[in-house]
Design a protein around this motif. Structure first.
Motif, PDB file in Angstrom:
ATOM      1  N   SER A   1      80.069-104.542  11.954  1.00  0.00           N
ATOM      2  CA  SER A   1      80.316-104.585  10.521  1.00  0.00           C
ATOM      3  C   SER A   1      80.949-103.284  10.065  1.00  0.00           C
ATOM      4  O   SER A   1      81.060-102.314  10.827  1.00  0.00           O
ATOM      5  CB  SER A   1      79.011-104.836   9.742  1.00  0.00           C
ATOM      6  OG  SER A   1      78.129-103.739   9.946  1.00  0.00           O
TER       7      SER A   1
ATOM      8  N   PRO B   1      78.385-105.764   3.658  1.00  0.00           N
ATOM      9  CA  PRO B   1      79.422-105.952   4.689  1.00  0.00           C
ATOM     10  C   PRO B   1      80.781-106.183   4.060  1.00  0.00           C
ATOM     11  O   PRO B   1      80.933-106.982   3.139  1.00  0.00           O
ATOM     12  CB  PRO B   1      78.923-107.169   5.459  1.00  0.00           C
ATOM     13  CG  PRO B   1      78.029-107.903   4.507  1.00  0.00           C
ATOM     14  CD  PRO B   1      77.431-106.880   3.615  1.00  0.00           C
TER      15      PRO B   1
ATOM     16  N   PRO C   1      80.125-109.916  10.368  1.00  0.00           N
ATOM     17  CA  PRO C   1      79.927-109.393  11.721  1.00  0.00           C
ATOM     18  C   PRO C   1      80.340-110.391  12.764  1.00  0.00           C
ATOM     19  O   PRO C   1      80.218-111.601  12.582  1.00  0.00           O
ATOM     20  CB  PRO C   1      78.422-109.110  11.764  1.00  0.00           C
ATOM     21  CG  PRO C   1      77.833-110.042  10.759  1.00  0.00           C
ATOM     22  CD  PRO C   1      78.849-110.206   9.683  1.00  0.00           C
TER      23      PRO C   1
END
Length: 788
Positions: free
Chosen positions: A207, A9, A13
């Motif tokens: 993400s 990522p 998120p």
């Protein structure tokens, strides 16, 4: 140094929104009293470790109980999943099959039930999403050529894929850069400044993930050299569902740069609605339908020529099952027949299954399925048949369901079932059925109905016979011998029918055989051959079985007295375990046969039958002999024609003008039209006939001695070869004419008579040397011709 980065990522998120399925437009939303789905779960892709919600909303008469099934097994509530208040199922942390814990992947169904019945939703297939399937790979290209990178990433929601070059987003306004929706980057007309490291970037609300880096190296200029057109990447075989987008890729290279065109292999036009071309030749079809299915051909054409290269890919568009006719809820009195019909369509064609309160319903008993399971028929319905029936249509693209309710009307005060039903066989074609009145509510009975069918037949072949209310027995006729039948009885009132009595089985009696066929043929005074017969027929004393299948009765049999002048009665009957059948009778007299055979020996029946069998063989042999004779005759005529042609050519040579004087003593000379100028009477005609008879002897003359003296002179060894006899014998008489020429007697020297020679002594010359040809003196003579 190439940088390699995993799909980690880039930013934390935020939150994953709940994914609700689309409403089923074919659900029975308008009937609130009926138990039906207002929303059903749909196929989805879940991210491992993330929550997912499967939607379900039901309408119907409360109370309604909702449960869930996974792969056909009911799910129990636990800390891992929760049933929401509206009926939806929430899985808190979607998991895969790791470490012994069960995977959450599978087929899910929502089940709703109330006091009227139970319904099951369509199956929703839930699969786990993987992060990356394909990373871009390093590539090398020439200036003016084509470069291609591919990247496949799955996410939830579906991510947006972009590209970076040296960590800088690519300018999408550059016409040489083409980004396809499936994650492909194409660069045409390569230049040196295109070299660098490219990354694929996937982002959604949850993400952002980045692929590994892939380096592009652009080599030196080679644009001046001629290159044949070539397709680097052609269209792939795709299987999509309706309303999706099809991306058919085609990357071609060459110098000069080829022109890319598209067509369908079946010749149908591609169309223009929803069609788009990206880059230099990529075909995009938006909102595909079943009509878009087919084989698509990409062609790379060299400009100004017919040189081309092609590649093709198949597009298959599937359509989930959907209903064009829904089953309708019905109410029927007890004892009658209920029928439900549903018709579904899809690509591939769907398979239809029926459920009764959520359980699979198959044919059998009083339940019948017809027309590829599209029609459900329930005969003789009772309280146990009252339920919710579902029609489930399913194919590889998805499934759909529709439901209907059956209500059985059961009036109060209806009579009970008739009692003590008995069936007794009275003959081979009749059965007597008797019964007793029901125990209760008999005052309103208006009659009884007897239901009849063969025990081996399906229920749909059942038929009924009505009986008055005062009659408690009925004779059923027109049945088949030695056959089992099923009987049951219902009592009817103005308000409906009673329940059915217990069925009884009985078989009709057997019967003796029917009269056998019989035909009698008189073979002779001592031979009689009755044809036909049946298995089990007794043999009379002195009789024997004939080869043709009948019986032979001879004079020596005690059953056939030797009185040819009398008229005899011949009987034939068959029998079985039930007795003897009726006899077949024929009358026959041997009077005519005795008169015909007065001068003939007694016939032998077996020999005559054998002669009849060999007659066909004789006919076949005769045909072969006839064909062989015809072939020999044709060959004979062909060789005869050849000899005739040879003779005609020889005669034409002799009729040519004389080349010089010849000795009148030449033994090869033969005068056909007279021996001298002064002989024109009967001597001349006689000589001609003799000469012709010697050349062409009449039929039948062969073998008889010639009475005339042999006048043949001795042959000169120097004479030309004589004509063969076979050549003259094959020439017909009417094909030869005598020739003579009128000449002045003063110019022609007088010649003595010349004797006619036999045919075997005639040389190649037919006229005397120096002798002219004269026409005949008779006025009726015609001009002479040879070879006719």
């Amino acid at each position: 140094r190439r940088e390699v980065q995993d799909f980690g990522p880039r930013q934390p998120p935020s939150s994953l929104p709940l994914l609700w399925p689309v409403e089923d437009h074919h659900s029975c939303l308008g009937h609130s009293a009926e138990l039906a789905f207002a929303m059903e779960p749909s196929d989805d892709v879940a991210v491992p470790g993330q929550p997912i919600v499967l939607g379900c909303r039901v309408e119907g008469t409360p109370p309604v109980r909702i449960t869930w099934r996974k792969n056909g097994v009911e799910l129990l509530e636990s800390t891992h999943s929760t049933l929401l208040a509206n009926g939806s199922l929430m899985i808190h942390h979607f998991r895969l099959d790791r470490g012994g814990s069960p995977s959450d992947e599978g087929d899910y169904e929502c089940v709703a039930q109330n006091r009227f019945g139970l319904v099951v939703s369509r199956k929703a297939r839930i699969q786990a999403a993987s992060n990356v399937h394909v990373h871009p790979q390093a590539t090398v290209g020439e200036e003016g050529g084509v470069a291609r990178f591919q990247c496949q990433i799955h996410g939830l929601p579906k991510p947006l894929i972009t590209w970076e070059k040296n960590r800088v987003p690519i300018d999408t306004d550059n016409e040489r850069y083409t980004l396809l929706p499936k994650g492909v980057l194409q660069i045409t007309g390569l230049r040196a400044e295109d070299s660098g490291v490219f990354h694929c970037v996937a982002s959604n609300v949850a993400s952002v993930r980045v692929s590994h880096g892939a380096r592009l190296t652009v080599s030196g200029s080679g644009s001046g050299a001629y290159k044949e057109p070539m397709i680097l990447v052609g269209p792939e075989n795709l299987t999509l569902t309706v309303h999706q987008t099809a991306v058919l890729e085609c990357v071609a290279t060459g110098n000069p740069r080829p022109i890319v065109s598209w067509s369908r292999l079946d010749g149908r036009p591609i169309g223009v609605e929803g069609i788009q071309v990206l880059g230099t030749g990529n075909l995009i079809i938006s909102d595909v339908t079943v009509q878009h299915s087919g084989v698509y051909v990409c062609a790379a054409n060299k400009p100004g020529t017919r040189v081309r290269r092609t590649a093709q890919g198949r597009l298959v568009v599937q359509a989930p099952a959907e209903f064009v006719q829904h089953p309708q809820s019905i109410s029927r009195p007890a004892g009658t027949t209920a029928m439900f019909t549903c018709q579904a369509q899809g690509e591939p064609p769907p398979h239809v299954t029926w459920l009764k309160n959520g359980e699979v319903l198959g044919p059998g008993g009083h339940v019948r399925l017809r027309n590829n399971n599209s029609t459900l028929t329930i005969s003789g319905i009772g309280p146990e048949d009252e339920a919710i029936y579902q029609c489930v249509a399913e194919n590889s693209a998805g499934s759909s369901q529709a439901s209907a309710r059956l209500t059985v009307l059961w009036a109060e005060g209806l009579p009970g079932p008739p009692l003590n039903v008995q069936a007794v066989s009275v003959s081979s074609t009749a059965v007597r059925v008797s019964w007793d009145e029901p125990l209760v509510n008999t005052k309103e009975i208006i009659g009884y109905v007897l239901h009849i069918r063969k025990a081996a037949d399906p229920p749909e072949l059942e038929y009924q016979e009505a009986v008055s209310k005062s009659t408690f027995q009925h004779l059923v006729s027109d049945l088949e011998p030695s056959t089992a039948y099923s009987f049951y009885v219902k009592a009817y009132t103005p308000r409906g029918a009673s329940s059915a009595s217990a069925p009884v089985l009985t078989s009709t009696l057997g019967e003796a055989p029917a009269p056998p066929p019989l035909s009698v043929r008189v073979l002779g005074v001592r031979c009689l051959a009755p044809g036909g017969g049946a298995q089990g027929s007794p043999l009379f004393p002195g009789c024997s079985r004939a080869a043709g299948g009948g019986w032979e009765i001879t004079q020596h049999s005690t059953a056939f007295p030797s009185e040819p002048a009398a008229v005899y009665e011949v009987k034939l009957l068959a029998y079985n375990q039930h007795g003897e059948g009726n006899a077949t009778v024929r009358f026959v007299s041997l009077r005519g046969a005795s008169e015909r055979t007065a001068l003939s020996p007694p016939c032998d029946c077996r020999k005559e039958e054998s002669a009849n069998q060999t007659s066909t063989t004789g006919i076949v042999i005769g045909i072969h002999i006839g064909v062989t004779c015809i072939i020999f005759c044709v060959l004979f005529l062909l060789f005869g024609q050849r000899g005739r042609v040879l003779l005609c050519k020889d005669v034409e040579n002799q009729l040519s003008p004389p080349q010089g004087p010849r000795s009148p003593r030449d033994p090869s000379i033969l005068a056909l039209n007279g021996a001298g100028r002064g002989e024109r009477g009967q001597d001349k005609q006689r000589v001609e006939m003799k000469e012709l008879e010697q050349l062409f002897p009449p039929a039948g003359a062969a073998g008889r001695p010639d009475p005339r003296p042999d006048l043949r002179p001795m042959q000169d060894p120097g004479d030309p070869a004589l004509c063969e006899e076979t050549q003259f014998s094959m020439l017909p008489l009417e094909g030869f004419s005598l020739l003579e020429e009128m000449m002045s007697e003063a110019k022609a020297p007088s010649a003595g008579p010349v004797a006619a020679l036999p045919p075997q002594d005639v040389g190649p010359g037919l006229l005397s040397k120096g002798q002219a040809i004269r026409p005949p003196t008779a006025p009726a003579a015609q001009p002479a011709r040879l070879g006719q």
